[in-house]
Design a protein around this motif. Structure first.
Motif, PDB file in Angstrom:
ATOM      1  N   LEU A 186       2.213  -1.278   4.263  1.00  0.00           N
ATOM      2  CA  LEU A 186       1.479  -2.622   4.535  1.00  0.00           C
ATOM      3  C   LEU A 186       1.419  -3.454   3.341  1.00  0.00           C
ATOM      4  CD1 LEU A 186      -1.705  -1.201   6.384  1.00  0.00           C
ATOM      5  CD2 LEU A 186       0.142  -2.024   7.281  1.00  0.00           C
ATOM      6  N   ASN A 187       1.540  -4.927   3.545  1.00  0.00           N
ATOM      7  CA  ASN A 187       1.858  -5.750   2.582  1.00  0.00           C
ATOM      8  C   ASN A 187       0.384  -6.029   2.014  1.00  0.00           C
ATOM      9  OD1 ASN A 187       2.262  -8.094   1.141  1.00  0.00           O
ATOM     10  ND2 ASN A 187       3.977  -8.684   2.325  1.00  0.00           N
ATOM     11  N   GLN A 188       0.104  -5.668   0.860  1.00  0.00           N
ATOM     12  CA  GLN A 188      -1.251  -6.117   0.304  1.00  0.00           C
ATOM     13  C   GLN A 188      -1.259  -7.155  -0.799  1.00  0.00           C
ATOM     14  OE1 GLN A 188      -2.945  -2.274  -0.675  1.00  0.00           O
ATOM     15  NE2 GLN A 188      -3.782  -2.141   1.428  1.00  0.00           N
ATOM     16  N   SER A 189      -0.237  -7.958  -0.685  1.00  0.00           N
ATOM     17  CA  SER A 189       0.149  -8.998  -1.862  1.00  0.00           C
ATOM     18  C   SER A 189      -0.995  -9.870  -1.762  1.00  0.00           C
ATOM     19  CB  SER A 189       1.397  -9.734  -1.469  1.00  0.00           C
ATOM     20  OG  SER A 189       2.430  -8.976  -1.384  1.00  0.00           O
ATOM     21  N   LYS A 190      -1.397 -10.271  -3.121  1.00  0.00           N
ATOM     22  CA  LYS A 190      -2.602 -11.083  -3.454  1.00  0.00           C
ATOM     23  C   LYS A 190      -2.182 -12.519  -4.458  1.00  0.00           C
ATOM     24  CE  LYS A 190      -5.906  -7.514  -2.729  1.00  0.00           C
ATOM     25  NZ  LYS A 190      -7.125  -6.584  -3.253  1.00  0.00           N
ATOM     26  N   ASP A 224       4.956  -6.728   6.825  1.00  0.00           N
ATOM     27  CA  ASP A 224       5.112  -5.190   6.414  1.00  0.00           C
ATOM     28  C   ASP A 224       6.607  -4.698   6.338  1.00  0.00           C
ATOM     29  OD1 ASP A 224       2.108  -5.468   6.079  1.00  0.00           O
ATOM     30  OD2 ASP A 224       2.151  -5.308   8.338  1.00  0.00           O
ATOM     31  N   ALA A 278       0.909  -1.163   0.033  1.00  0.00           N
ATOM     32  CA  ALA A 278       0.099   0.135  -0.112  1.00  0.00           C
ATOM     33  C   ALA A 278       0.760   1.345   0.030  1.00  0.00           C
ATOM     34  CB  ALA A 278      -1.017   0.016   1.179  1.00  0.00           C
ATOM     35  N   ASN A 326      -0.073  -5.479  11.288  1.00  0.00           N
ATOM     36  CA  ASN A 326      -1.814  -5.364  11.020  1.00  0.00           C
ATOM     37  C   ASN A 326      -2.266  -6.794  11.077  1.00  0.00           C
ATOM     38  OD1 ASN A 326      -0.831  -6.514   8.645  1.00  0.00           O
ATOM     39  ND2 ASN A 326      -2.142  -5.331   7.532  1.00  0.00           N
ATOM     40  N   ASP A 353      -2.288  -9.724   9.647  1.00  0.00           N
ATOM     41  CA  ASP A 353      -2.626 -10.506   8.487  1.00  0.00           C
ATOM     42  C   ASP A 353      -1.729 -11.455   8.009  1.00  0.00           C
ATOM     43  OD1 ASP A 353      -0.704  -8.950   7.141  1.00  0.00           O
ATOM     44  OD2 ASP A 353      -1.903  -8.025   5.608  1.00  0.00           O
TER      45      ASP A 353
END
Length: 486
Positions: free
Chosen positions: A482-486, A467, A140, A461, A463
């Motif tokens: 923040l790590n938002q890897s998908k 991060d 992010a 955070n 999840d």
């Protein structure tokens, strides 16, 4: 190095692993051995459709990789589903082996149900043999949290024991620490400033006083009181600092270096005419005794601990900046061997030790700011290392280096910031190949405005994805990506 209350290290100077989805590669549950004389109630068990291995046990959410499933009573034209999505190219390789291509599943990360369906209506289901990991690394936009001016170093731990990670930021020029208590979801309270009577360069968390609260050791790069211990109170604050030694130092490592079960501190130090590494042996009550020192041919900016020769003892690797090497010191119980120097680039700065290629032997990764690269030195398991594999960072002057499994694929990744290329963080995703050139993917830039002198990884955070946290050394804040890897 002068250690207070004890003889000074035996020298007169005149002045210490990411997150991954922990799944077994093979589980015995669900497999029934082909034995004679089964009880009547189990007489058909040996004919049931079962499977007990999915290999590999992890795969990307983008799918597309070959998968092998082992079990019994397989047939041609079977269907296989991962989290309810049909796999493609399912084929019977042998009587007990299925081959297929993993289907994509971008909405699921972690363990998933694997279902085998036979044409006669028989099914077999397992939920403990396979997990998806993010197929695309993404972060992010940075969130900023205020600190004292010009922070240069970070450390992360749950210092107030509320289950949320807190951040400690050291400001070198302002001689201070900023305590940012975590609020969860990647956010932090307003910082609390703690004055430091020297210029902090490194921090080390550990339980050093016997009260089960996190304490922090701080090293400074100036003469006078330079290695300080701040005992933690367990509420996110610290007691007044205790001076442990008078020696300029830019790095610290922690471990049990004299095999007494208590945390010790290794202190690489530098002075005008003397360089070395000294040892403070912990008594377990917040006091330390002098453990002596070993002369080094150069000052150092980095140190890391690991078992390099497989004897169960913690060894040390220390960068020797002016000597273009890493010094390896093997533990011999209560003392260390002489320094074995390993070539590591023109000006090695930071070092991190871990198993990067999955052979259960400790390796080294060293930042080479003069060469604008990271260098990977694979361990041989006996305290020696293979020649370095060079990873250009596509940026100028990489100094700090961190490691974590950013995409939960089971392989450690590398992260560095390019100090003289502001606004850039470089990530090398680990691939786990046996040979160095294939161990890491091409460098991937992660944008983050400002100039940074450090990078740390932590799941702030909750999840499970690590991060990135960076001090903005030309500002007054910590950035959280923040790590938002998908």
């Amino acid at each position: 190095m002068k250690a207070h209350g004890v003889a000074p290290f035996g020298l007169a100077l005149g002045v210490c692993v990411g997150l991954s989805v922990g799944l077994p590669a093979c589980s015995s549950g669900g497999f029934v051995s082909d034995e004679k004389g089964l009880p009547d109630k189990d007489k058909n068990a040996k004919d049931e459709l079962v499977f007990d291995q999915v290999s590999p046990s992890r795969g990307p959410t983008t799918g597309g990789i070959p998968i092998t499933i082992r079990g019994r009573k397989f047939e041609a034209d079977m269907r296989v589903q991962f989290a309810g999505v049909d796999a493609t190219q399912v084929s019977l390789k042998e009587d007990d082996v299925l081959g297929l291509l993993l289907p994509p599943n971008p909405g699921v990360i972690g363990p998933v149900e694997v279902r085998l369906l036979r044409n006669d209506g028989k099914e077999a289901v397992r939920q403990d043999l396979f997990a998806y990991y993010p197929g695309q690394l993404a972060f992010a936009q940075p969130q900023s949290f205020a600190t004292d001016a010009k922070p240069t170093k970070l450390a992360v731990e749950d210092v107030n024991q509320d289950g949320k990670l807190d951040v400690l930021a050291a400001s070198h020029d302002n001689q201070s620490l900023s305590i940012l208590r975590g609020k969860g979801e990647g956010r932090f309270d307003t910082y609390q400033r703690v004055s430091v009577k020297c210029r902090p360069r490194s921090m080390l968390f550990g339980e050093m006083t016997g009260d089960r609260f996190w304490d922090v050791a701080v090293s400074c790069d100036q003469a006078g009181p330079s290695v300080l211990l701040y005992p933690g109170k367990g509420d996110g604050t610290f007691l007044q600092a205790k001076n442990l030694a008078d020696v300029p130092s830019a790095a610290l490592a922690g471990g049990d270096y004299n095999a007494d079960g208590k945390l010790d501190i290794a202190v690489p130090y530098f002075a005008f005419m003397s360089n070395g590494i000294g040892f403070l042996y912990g008594n377990g009550d917040g006091t330390f005794k002098d453990g002596g020192s070993i002369v080094l041919p150069s000052g150092s900016f980095g140190v890391s601990s690991a078992d390099f020769n497989g004897d169960g003892k913690g060894d040390l690797a220390v960068t020797l900046y002016d000597n273009s090497t890493v010094g390896v010191l093997l533990s011999q119980g209560s003392r260390f061997s002489s320094v074995n120097r390993v070539p590591a680039g023109a000006g090695p700065h930071s070092v991190v030790a871990a198993d990067f290629n999955g052979d259960s032997k400790a390796d080294l990764v060293v930042s080479d700011p003069d060469g604008n690269a990271l260098r990977v030195l694979l361990g041989n398991g006996n305290g020696t290392f293979q020649p370095a594999v060079v990873l250009p960072t596509s940026g100028k002057t990489p100094q700090p280096v961190a490691t974590a499994d950013l995409n939960l694929d089971g392989w450690l990744d590398l992260i560095t910031v390019n100090v003289n290329s502001p606004g850039t963080v470089t990530v090398f995703l680990g691939k786990g190949a046996a040979q160095g050139a294939g161990m890491f993917a091409s460098p991937q830039p992660i944008p983050a405005s400002g100039t940074h002198m450090d990078v740390v990884t932590a799941d702030v955070n909750g999840d499970r994805l690590p991060d990135l946290l960076l001090p903005v050394s030309d500002g007054s804040q910590v950035q959280v990506l923040l790590n938002q890897s998908k």
